[in-house]
Design a protein around this motif. Structure first.
Motif, PDB file in Angstrom:
ATOM      1  N   ALA A   1       0.829  -1.205   0.000  1.00 45.65           N
ATOM      2  CA  ALA A   1       0.000   0.000   0.000  1.00 45.65           C
ATOM      3  C   ALA A   1       0.863   1.254   0.000  1.00 45.65           C
ATOM      4  CB  ALA A   1      -0.919  -0.013   1.222  1.00 45.65           C
ATOM      5  N   GLU A   2       2.062   1.158   0.542  1.00 51.26           N
ATOM      6  CA  GLU A   2       2.924   2.326   0.650  1.00 51.26           C
ATOM      7  C   GLU A   2       3.530   2.726  -0.697  1.00 51.26           C
ATOM      8  OE1 GLU A   2       6.912   3.859   3.080  1.00 51.26           O
ATOM      9  OE2 GLU A   2       6.105   1.845   3.417  1.00 51.26           O
ATOM     10  N   ARG A   3       4.025   1.739  -1.466  1.00 47.03           N
ATOM     11  CA  ARG A   3       4.734   2.061  -2.710  1.00 47.03           C
ATOM     12  C   ARG A   3       4.007   1.583  -3.956  1.00 47.03           C
ATOM     13  NH1 ARG A   3      10.052  -0.121  -3.677  1.00 47.03           N
ATOM     14  NH2 ARG A   3      10.390   1.591  -5.123  1.00 47.03           N
ATOM     15  N   GLY A   4       3.025   0.736  -3.825  1.00 48.43           N
ATOM     16  CA  GLY A   4       2.342   0.196  -4.988  1.00 48.43           C
ATOM     17  C   GLY A   4       3.064  -1.008  -5.558  1.00 48.43           C
ATOM     18  N   LEU A   5       2.975  -1.175  -6.878  1.00 48.42           N
ATOM     19  CA  LEU A   5       3.568  -2.331  -7.551  1.00 48.42           C
ATOM     20  C   LEU A   5       5.048  -2.070  -7.812  1.00 48.42           C
ATOM     21  CD1 LEU A   5       2.683  -5.095  -8.826  1.00 48.42           C
ATOM     22  CD2 LEU A   5       2.534  -3.873 -11.008  1.00 48.42           C
ATOM     23  N   SER A   6       5.863  -3.104  -7.634  1.00 47.48           N
ATOM     24  CA  SER A   6       7.307  -2.953  -7.860  1.00 47.48           C
ATOM     25  C   SER A   6       7.870  -4.220  -8.482  1.00 47.48           C
ATOM     26  CB  SER A   6       8.030  -2.653  -6.540  1.00 47.48           C
ATOM     27  OG  SER A   6       7.871  -3.713  -5.618  1.00 47.48           O
TER      28      SER A   6
ATOM     29  N   ASP B   1       7.018  -1.060 -17.905  1.00 44.59           N
ATOM     30  CA  ASP B   1       5.718  -1.120 -17.242  1.00 44.59           C
ATOM     31  C   ASP B   1       5.164   0.276 -16.990  1.00 44.59           C
ATOM     32  OD1 ASP B   1       5.676  -3.846 -17.274  1.00 44.59           O
ATOM     33  OD2 ASP B   1       6.134  -4.123 -15.144  1.00 44.59           O
ATOM     34  N   ARG B   2       6.030   1.220 -16.624  1.00 43.57           N
ATOM     35  CA  ARG B   2       5.567   2.592 -16.421  1.00 43.57           C
ATOM     36  C   ARG B   2       5.043   3.193 -17.723  1.00 43.57           C
ATOM     37  NH1 ARG B   2       9.895   2.773 -12.465  1.00 43.57           N
ATOM     38  NH2 ARG B   2      11.417   3.372 -14.066  1.00 43.57           N
ATOM     39  N   ALA B   3       5.686   2.863 -18.852  1.00 46.11           N
ATOM     40  CA  ALA B   3       5.207   3.341 -20.148  1.00 46.11           C
ATOM     41  C   ALA B   3       3.851   2.722 -20.500  1.00 46.11           C
ATOM     42  CB  ALA B   3       6.235   3.030 -21.235  1.00 46.11           C
ATOM     43  N   LEU B   4       3.657   1.455 -20.163  1.00 46.80           N
ATOM     44  CA  LEU B   4       2.358   0.802 -20.385  1.00 46.80           C
ATOM     45  C   LEU B   4       1.264   1.492 -19.586  1.00 46.80           C
ATOM     46  CD1 LEU B   4       3.470  -2.954 -20.263  1.00 46.80           C
ATOM     47  CD2 LEU B   4       2.736  -1.700 -22.291  1.00 46.80           C
TER      48      LEU B   4
ATOM     49  N   PRO C   1       2.596   3.480  -8.744  1.00 43.44           N
ATOM     50  CA  PRO C   1       2.264   3.941  -7.399  1.00 43.44           C
ATOM     51  C   PRO C   1       0.826   3.574  -7.044  1.00 43.44           C
ATOM     52  CG  PRO C   1       2.365   5.791  -8.926  1.00 43.44           C
ATOM     53  CD  PRO C   1       2.869   4.591  -9.664  1.00 43.44           C
ATOM     54  N   THR C   2       0.560   3.445  -5.760  1.00 48.71           N
ATOM     55  CA  THR C   2      -0.754   2.989  -5.307  1.00 48.71           C
ATOM     56  C   THR C   2      -1.882   3.861  -5.829  1.00 48.71           C
ATOM     57  OG1 THR C   2       0.295   2.175  -3.282  1.00 48.71           O
ATOM     58  CG2 THR C   2      -2.094   2.383  -3.255  1.00 48.71           C
ATOM     59  N   GLU C   3      -1.689   5.172  -5.854  1.00 46.26           N
ATOM     60  CA  GLU C   3      -2.773   6.066  -6.271  1.00 46.26           C
ATOM     61  C   GLU C   3      -3.119   5.918  -7.748  1.00 46.26           C
ATOM     62  OE1 GLU C   3       1.107   8.499  -6.099  1.00 46.26           O
ATOM     63  OE2 GLU C   3       0.082   6.976  -4.901  1.00 46.26           O
ATOM     64  N   THR C   4      -2.280   5.251  -8.524  1.00 47.41           N
ATOM     65  CA  THR C   4      -2.545   5.045  -9.953  1.00 47.41           C
ATOM     66  C   THR C   4      -3.265   3.727 -10.214  1.00 47.41           C
ATOM     67  OG1 THR C   4      -0.543   6.313 -10.444  1.00 47.41           O
ATOM     68  CG2 THR C   4      -1.432   5.022 -12.239  1.00 47.41           C
ATOM     69  N   ILE C   5      -3.277   2.818  -9.253  1.00 46.35           N
ATOM     70  CA  ILE C   5      -3.909   1.499  -9.424  1.00 46.35           C
ATOM     71  C   ILE C   5      -5.421   1.635  -9.273  1.00 46.35           C
ATOM     72  CG2 ILE C   5      -4.072  -0.860  -8.564  1.00 46.35           C
ATOM     73  CD1 ILE C   5      -1.206  -0.538  -7.494  1.00 46.35           C
ATOM     74  N   THR C   6      -6.162   1.242 -10.301  1.00 46.91           N
ATOM     75  CA  THR C   6      -7.617   1.259 -10.242  1.00 46.91           C
ATOM     76  C   THR C   6      -8.161   0.038  -9.513  1.00 46.91           C
ATOM     77  OG1 THR C   6      -7.644   2.379 -12.387  1.00 46.91           O
ATOM     78  CG2 THR C   6      -9.723   1.431 -11.625  1.00 46.91           C
ATOM     79  N   ARG C   7      -7.644  -1.133  -9.875  1.00 49.96           N
ATOM     80  CA  ARG C   7      -8.177  -2.387  -9.326  1.00 49.96           C
ATOM     81  C   ARG C   7      -7.048  -3.379  -9.109  1.00 49.96           C
ATOM     82  NH1 ARG C   7     -13.288  -5.019  -9.649  1.00 49.96           N
ATOM     83  NH2 ARG C   7     -14.063  -3.318 -10.966  1.00 49.96           N
ATOM     84  N   LEU C   8      -7.170  -4.154  -8.045  1.00 50.69           N
ATOM     85  CA  LEU C   8      -6.285  -5.292  -7.791  1.00 50.69           C
ATOM     86  C   LEU C   8      -7.104  -6.562  -7.875  1.00 50.69           C
ATOM     87  CD1 LEU C   8      -3.774  -6.839  -6.712  1.00 50.69           C
ATOM     88  CD2 LEU C   8      -4.566  -6.273  -4.406  1.00 50.69           C
TER      89      LEU C   8
END
Length: 353
Positions: free
Chosen positions: A178-183, A193-196, A222-229
């Motif tokens: 939750a702190e950093r998102g996907l890595s 992946d960032r370009a995707l 980053p977490t704030e960019t993730i719509t759905r998990l």
């Protein structure tokens, strides 16, 4: 099997694969996860392996990334269930991007039956899974081949994505917090992946429970960019993974849980499965439309609903409309969907039905 024999087999599996989940170890040695966890602790005390939540790795295991053959054998049932549920989100005629990974490869196999679909990918394995799908158009990025995960990376891959706009991006990775998102543990893979992500209106992350709470070197989303998990249900003892799901929901991520090989699910009042204890989840107002339903609660999307129980969990902080509203807000530009009346009572939690 004696304890010494079990531990030797566990050690051989970890040495062969680099990382193995507790579920897989328990299946192979034909014992419970509780017993396997004790064996892993004993082997860790001897310095022969390292424990990670949900599994075991070689000492210093996160300093080297397992290759594709090793990752392909980790949490296979969970990845299958996640791919089934993610495919149900895709509709006929949509344009999406799909990143590299073993879970996204499973997703691609299910997308082959969606007519009119356009898939942009940097993964050779995703493209191969769709190669014989006559109704699906596959667009590959350029770039340099990274053999360990059969993906195209580098400036060529990134530049080919400039100016692209699609409805959704489906991505996996090495860890999710939750702190950093996907890595991920590779810089070149993270950059692609960032370009995707930049090309998509929505970002859907596919990650099994063994990745929850794991933080690796390079942040991709980053977490704030993730719509759905889309994930699987953490085992009862994995309180850290369950807490991570709640923390992600608090930050606005929609959580969809797919149960490997489960039944058809149940409502908020369903009893827990054998040997399971209920986990308290703070009450929320109302429940969204059935995850199997398409826009407006009608016919399911062309991707189809896979086997196993699935739940959209309206945990604290999720993007939900007030129950009195007639529609829910679209996922970053998507079409509105009808919202059924609130049922009251407790909402679905992370335990099995």
């Amino acid at each position: 099997m004696f304890a010494a024999e079990r531990r030797q087999l566990i050690l051989e599996m970890v040495r062969a694969n680099g990382a193995v989940s507790l579920r897989e170890l328990a299946r192979v040695v034909q014992t419970s996860e509780v017993t396997v966890r004790r064996d892993v602790r004993a082997l860790e005390a001897e310095g022969l392996l390292d424990r990670r939540h949900g599994g075991a790795v070689l000492p210093g295991g996160f300093s080297r990334e397992p290759g594709f053959p090793q990752k392909a054998h980790l949490a296979t049932a969970e990845k299958t269930a996640i791919a089934d549920r993610a495919a149900a989100l895709v509709t006929e005629g949509e344009a999406i991007v799909v990143g590299a990974g073993t879970t996204t490869q499973e997703l691609a196999r299910r997308l082959a039956r969606v007519p009119g679909l356009t898939v942009v990918t940097n993964s050779l394995l995703v493209a191969q899974a769709l190669a014989h799908a006559n109704r699906v158009e596959v667009v590959m990025t350029g770039g340099t081949l990274r053999g360990s995960d059969h993906a195209l990376v580098g400036s060529g891959a990134e530049q080919s994505l400039h100016g692209l706009r699609v409805s959704r991006a489906f991505l996996s990775g090495s860890g999710l917090t939750a702190e950093r998102g996907l890595s991920t543990s590779n810089m070149l893979s993270a950059s692609v992946d960032r370009a995707l992500v930049q090309a998509a209106a929505e970002v859907v992350v596919l990650a099994d429970h063994t990745k929850l709470g794991t933080d690796t070197m390079f942040q991709t989303v980053p977490t704030e960019t993730i719509t759905r998990l889309v994930t699987d249900e953490p085992p009862e003892h994995e309180e850290r993974a369950a807490a991570e799901l709640r923390a992600l929901a608090d930050q606005g991520v929609q959580i969809t849980v797919a149960a490997p090989g489960g039944g058809t699910g149940g409502g908020a009042g369903a009893a827990p499965g054998p040997g399971r204890r209920p986990r308290p989840v703070p009450p929320a107002a109302g429940r969204g439309p059935s995850p199997a339903a398409g826009p407006g609660g009608g016919k399911p999307p062309a991707g189809g609903q896979g086997p196993g129980r699935t739940e959209d969990l309206p945990l604290p902080g999720q993007r939900r409309a007030h129950p009195a509203a007639s529609t829910t807000p679209p996922l970053r530009g998507g079409p509105p969907t009808a919202e059924p009346p609130a049922t009251g009572g407790r909402v679905a939690d992370l335990r099995r039905r």
